[in-house]
Write an enzyme that holds these catalytic residues in place. Structure first.
Site, PDB file in Angstrom:
ATOM      1  N   CYS A  77     -38.011 -12.854  18.795  1.00  9.93           N
ATOM      2  CA  CYS A  77     -36.573 -12.822  18.553  1.00  9.93           C
ATOM      3  C   CYS A  77     -35.847 -13.118  19.873  1.00  9.93           C
ATOM      4  O   CYS A  77     -36.382 -12.896  20.959  1.00  9.93           O
ATOM      5  CB  CYS A  77     -36.174 -11.446  18.028  1.00  9.93           C
ATOM      6  SG  CYS A  77     -34.407 -11.161  17.860  1.00  9.93           S
ATOM      7  N   HIS A  78     -34.601 -13.603  19.775  1.00  8.56           N
ATOM      8  CA  HIS A  78     -33.807 -13.884  20.977  1.00  8.56           C
ATOM      9  C   HIS A  78     -33.640 -12.636  21.848  1.00  8.56           C
ATOM     10  O   HIS A  78     -33.519 -12.745  23.072  1.00  8.56           O
ATOM     11  CB  HIS A  78     -32.429 -14.423  20.590  1.00  8.56           C
ATOM     12  CG  HIS A  78     -32.442 -15.890  20.272  1.00  8.56           C
ATOM     13  ND1 HIS A  78     -32.523 -16.865  21.247  1.00  8.56           N
ATOM     14  CD2 HIS A  78     -32.394 -16.557  19.088  1.00  8.56           C
ATOM     15  CE1 HIS A  78     -32.521 -18.051  20.694  1.00  8.56           C
ATOM     16  NE2 HIS A  78     -32.457 -17.907  19.389  1.00  8.56           N
ATOM     17  N   THR A  79     -33.622 -11.461  21.230  1.00  9.75           N
ATOM     18  CA  THR A  79     -33.472 -10.229  22.011  1.00  9.75           C
ATOM     19  C   THR A  79     -34.647 -10.034  22.953  1.00  9.75           C
ATOM     20  O   THR A  79     -34.477  -9.622  24.112  1.00  9.75           O
ATOM     21  CB  THR A  79     -33.338  -9.018  21.073  1.00  9.75           C
ATOM     22  OG1 THR A  79     -32.242  -9.237  20.185  1.00  9.75           O
ATOM     23  CG2 THR A  79     -33.097  -7.740  21.859  1.00  9.75           C
TER      24      THR A  79
ATOM     25  N   HIS B 285     -40.362  -6.722  18.646  1.00  6.20           N
ATOM     26  CA  HIS B 285     -39.774  -5.739  17.744  1.00  6.20           C
ATOM     27  C   HIS B 285     -39.609  -6.238  16.311  1.00  6.20           C
ATOM     28  O   HIS B 285     -39.140  -5.492  15.457  1.00  6.20           O
ATOM     29  CB  HIS B 285     -38.422  -5.250  18.292  1.00  6.20           C
ATOM     30  CG  HIS B 285     -37.366  -6.310  18.367  1.00  6.20           C
ATOM     31  ND1 HIS B 285     -37.363  -7.292  19.323  1.00  6.20           N
ATOM     32  CD2 HIS B 285     -36.280  -6.528  17.602  1.00  6.20           C
ATOM     33  CE1 HIS B 285     -36.327  -8.076  19.155  1.00  6.20           C
ATOM     34  NE2 HIS B 285     -35.648  -7.643  18.107  1.00  6.20           N
ATOM     35  N   GLU B 286     -40.006  -7.482  16.032  1.00  4.05           N
ATOM     36  CA  GLU B 286     -40.055  -7.939  14.635  1.00  4.05           C
ATOM     37  C   GLU B 286     -41.528  -7.994  14.242  1.00  4.05           C
ATOM     38  O   GLU B 286     -42.291  -8.779  14.815  1.00  4.05           O
ATOM     39  CB  GLU B 286     -39.438  -9.333  14.490  1.00  4.05           C
ATOM     40  CG  GLU B 286     -37.938  -9.359  14.593  1.00  4.05           C
ATOM     41  CD  GLU B 286     -37.360 -10.712  14.200  1.00  4.05           C
ATOM     42  OE1 GLU B 286     -36.131 -10.793  14.051  1.00  4.05           O
ATOM     43  OE2 GLU B 286     -38.125 -11.688  14.038  1.00  4.05           O
TER      44      GLU B 286
ATOM     45  N   CYS C  20     -32.996   9.000  11.575  1.00  5.14           N
ATOM     46  CA  CYS C  20     -33.636  10.311  11.612  1.00  5.14           C
ATOM     47  C   CYS C  20     -33.414  11.091  10.321  1.00  5.14           C
ATOM     48  O   CYS C  20     -34.127  12.038  10.022  1.00  5.14           O
ATOM     49  CB  CYS C  20     -33.119  11.113  12.807  1.00  5.14           C
ATOM     50  SG  CYS C  20     -31.392  11.686  12.649  1.00  5.14           S
TER      51      CYS C  20
ATOM     52  N   CYS D 201     -28.907  13.460  11.411  1.00  8.66           N
ATOM     53  CA  CYS D 201     -27.658  13.468  12.177  1.00  8.66           C
ATOM     54  C   CYS D 201     -26.475  13.102  11.281  1.00  8.66           C
ATOM     55  O   CYS D 201     -26.638  12.686  10.129  1.00  8.66           O
ATOM     56  CB  CYS D 201     -27.742  12.508  13.356  1.00  8.66           C
ATOM     57  SG  CYS D 201     -27.758  10.755  12.892  1.00  8.66           S
TER      58      CYS D 201
ATOM     59  N   CYS E  70     -26.607   9.458  10.011  1.00 11.75           N
ATOM     60  CA  CYS E  70     -27.597   9.217   8.965  1.00 11.75           C
ATOM     61  C   CYS E  70     -27.171   9.818   7.628  1.00 11.75           C
ATOM     62  O   CYS E  70     -27.458   9.271   6.562  1.00 11.75           O
ATOM     63  CB  CYS E  70     -28.960   9.772   9.376  1.00 11.75           C
ATOM     64  SG  CYS E  70     -29.798   8.770  10.642  1.00 11.75           S
TER      65      CYS E  70
ATOM     66  N   CYS F 177     -27.724   5.847  13.918  1.00  9.49           N
ATOM     67  CA  CYS F 177     -28.404   7.129  14.133  1.00  9.49           C
ATOM     68  C   CYS F 177     -28.177   7.650  15.548  1.00  9.49           C
ATOM     69  O   CYS F 177     -28.358   6.938  16.537  1.00  9.49           O
ATOM     70  CB  CYS F 177     -29.899   6.947  13.877  1.00  9.49           C
ATOM     71  SG  CYS F 177     -30.891   8.425  14.179  1.00  9.49           S
TER      72      CYS F 177
ATOM     73  N   ARG G   7     -30.736   5.333  17.789  1.00  3.23           N
ATOM     74  CA  ARG G   7     -30.098   4.028  17.918  1.00  3.23           C
ATOM     75  C   ARG G   7     -30.674   3.303  19.116  1.00  3.23           C
ATOM     76  O   ARG G   7     -31.200   3.897  20.042  1.00  3.23           O
ATOM     77  CB  ARG G   7     -28.573   4.150  18.011  1.00  3.23           C
ATOM     78  CG  ARG G   7     -28.048   4.736  19.281  1.00  3.23           C
ATOM     79  CD  ARG G   7     -26.517   4.695  19.298  1.00  3.23           C
ATOM     80  NE  ARG G   7     -25.927   5.511  18.259  1.00  3.23           N
ATOM     81  CZ  ARG G   7     -24.615   5.590  18.037  1.00  3.23           C
ATOM     82  NH1 ARG G   7     -23.777   4.886  18.788  1.00  3.23           N
ATOM     83  NH2 ARG G   7     -24.139   6.368  17.077  1.00  3.23           N
TER      84      ARG G   7
ATOM     85  N   CYS H 214     -35.353  -7.494  12.208  1.00  2.00           N
ATOM     86  CA  CYS H 214     -34.215  -7.622  13.118  1.00  2.00           C
ATOM     87  C   CYS H 214     -33.202  -8.650  12.640  1.00  2.00           C
ATOM     88  O   CYS H 214     -32.336  -8.364  11.832  1.00  2.00           O
ATOM     89  CB  CYS H 214     -34.700  -7.956  14.531  1.00  2.00           C
ATOM     90  SG  CYS H 214     -33.363  -8.021  15.763  1.00  2.00           S
TER      91      CYS H 214
ATOM     92  N   ARG I  69     -37.888 -18.966  13.699  1.00  2.27           N
ATOM     93  CA  ARG I  69     -38.804 -17.848  13.856  1.00  2.27           C
ATOM     94  C   ARG I  69     -40.224 -18.377  13.926  1.00  2.27           C
ATOM     95  O   ARG I  69     -40.637 -19.220  13.136  1.00  2.27           O
ATOM     96  CB  ARG I  69     -38.688 -16.852  12.687  1.00  2.27           C
ATOM     97  CG  ARG I  69     -37.484 -15.917  12.795  1.00  2.27           C
ATOM     98  CD  ARG I  69     -37.597 -15.019  13.995  1.00  2.27           C
ATOM     99  NE  ARG I  69     -36.499 -14.082  14.143  1.00  2.27           N
ATOM    100  CZ  ARG I  69     -35.412 -14.304  14.868  1.00  2.27           C
ATOM    101  NH1 ARG I  69     -35.258 -15.463  15.501  1.00  2.27           N
ATOM    102  NH2 ARG I  69     -34.469 -13.393  14.980  1.00  2.27           N
TER     103      ARG I  69
END
Length: 380
Positions: A48-50, A70-71, A100, A103, A106, A114, A118, A178, A373
């Protein structure tokens, strides 16, 4: 897989030792999960770009050595104390933000932000004890946004895992972790275009095309793609985009161009670039009285949004969204079912595929603009 529960697992991981340098395939040690943690076997991951942004260390303090990613899609290998809703063998999607379920955010029907889980790009360790679960010969390797999926095994907080239909192909639905969910949800959950309405999408990268996909699913009759790169226009037709505007082709502001095209403005707009000028244009191009603009892109920290207050007094609405307003654990399983029911088309987002040993090719594809992707197969 449960035979390895409680033991340290040695496996391959693609480690970023320095900012902007190729990832290095290393043997890492992955510790067992602690309380409220889950250890996963990753089967497929995606770039991903992130990942690229923080790998390049642009505008942030470098945190290296690090395992990005993270994907992904994977299978639960073992669970830590207190984990009751997942068990070994479950199919899951790890997500960079969490839920979670306890909170205020959530428990609210209006938020997915969250308090506990987060996104935090500066934290490279687990919440439970402030330590990493990765190491190489005793040297800790930092986590990335609590997922670190560029590893054959990883440890994730249970609140950042969505349990999904085991029949769903992980090499397709992994991209829902993502960008695709972010763009899709920005349209379906926040902009909420009505059937037959007009929608402008600013930025035709993967997130923008996912926003266009959401407009297609919602039944929009006109989907106007706005991008500075006209080479993206043909690809965007696959996602339901019906018309295209390149701001560089006009001497007047693009919001005025769109207003003229649509007799006063579009019903909805979704901005997916992070450019402050695009954000302003996306807001000012919606129709007065009912127009809604949704901001998805992340601007530079020093940017400020400037528009005339009359736009608000004329009943235009400006909204923002985080991860498409999806709660990861509660909502992502239903997005997977959209794909399984053939409502959502994921294959057209996947432009490349490489084995884990060639993960640096995925970076090359994205940096050259060739890839939406790229799926990375963890096993040969």
């Amino acid at each position: 897989m449960s035979s390895t529960a409680g033991q340290v697992i040695r496996c391959k991981a693609a480690v970023a030792w320095e900012a902007g340098k190729p990832l290095v395939m290393e043997e890492v040690e992955v510790a067992p999960p602690q309380a409220m943690e889950v250890r996963l076997k990753i089967l497929f991951t995606s770039l991903c770009h992130t990942d690229v942004y923080f790998w390049e260390a642009k505008g942030q303090t470098p945190l290296f050595p690090r395992i990005f990613g993270h994907e992904a899609g994977g299978i639960v290998e073992s669970v830590g104390e207190g984990v009751t809703d997942l068990k070994p063998g479950d199919h899951v999607l790890p997500v960079f933000t969490g839920e979670c379920k306890e909170c205020r955010h959530c428990k609210s029907e209006e938020s997915n932000m969250c308090d506990l889980l987060r996104i935090n790009t500066d934290r490279g360790v687990m919440l439970n004890d402030g330590k990493s679960r990765f190491s190489i010969r005793g040297q800790p390797i930092y986590h990335f946004v609590g997922t670190s999926t560029f590893s054959e095994y990883t440890v994730v907080h249970v609140g950042c895992l969505a349990k999904i239909n085991p029949a769903a192909p992980l090499d397709k639905v992994c991209i829902l972790s993502c960008g695709v969910s972010t763009g899709l949800g920005a349209t379906l959950n926040v902009a909420k275009p009505k059937k037959g309405s007009s929608v402008a999408i600013f930025g035709l990268g993967a997130v923008g095309l996912a926003a266009a996909e959401g407009a297609r699913i919602a039944g929009a009759s006109r989907i106007i793609g706005v991008d500075l790169n006209s080479n993206r226009f043909n690809e965007a037709k696959k996602f339901g985009v019906t018309e295209f505007v390149n701001p560089k082709d006009y001497k007047k502001p693009v919001q005025e161009v769109i207003a003229e095209m649509t007799n006063g403005g579009v019903d909805r707009s979704v901005e997916c670039t992070g450019s402050i000028n695009a954000m302003i244009s996306a807001f000012e191009c919606v129709h007065d009285g009912w127009g809604v603009a949704v901001l998805v892109g992340v601007p530079n920290k020093d940017d400020s949004f400037k528009t005339h207050p009359m736009s608000f007094l004329n009943e235009k609405t400006l909204k923002g969204t985080f991860f498409g307003n999806y709660k990861p654990r509660s909502d992502l399983p239903s997005v997977v079912e959209m794909y399984m029911n053939k409502e959502l088309e994921l294959e057209k987002f996947i432009t490349h595929e490489v084995p884990f040993s060639e993960i640096n090719k995925a970076f090359d594809y994205m940096l050259s603009g060739a890839s939406l992707r790229c799926i990375i197969r963890m096993e040969a």
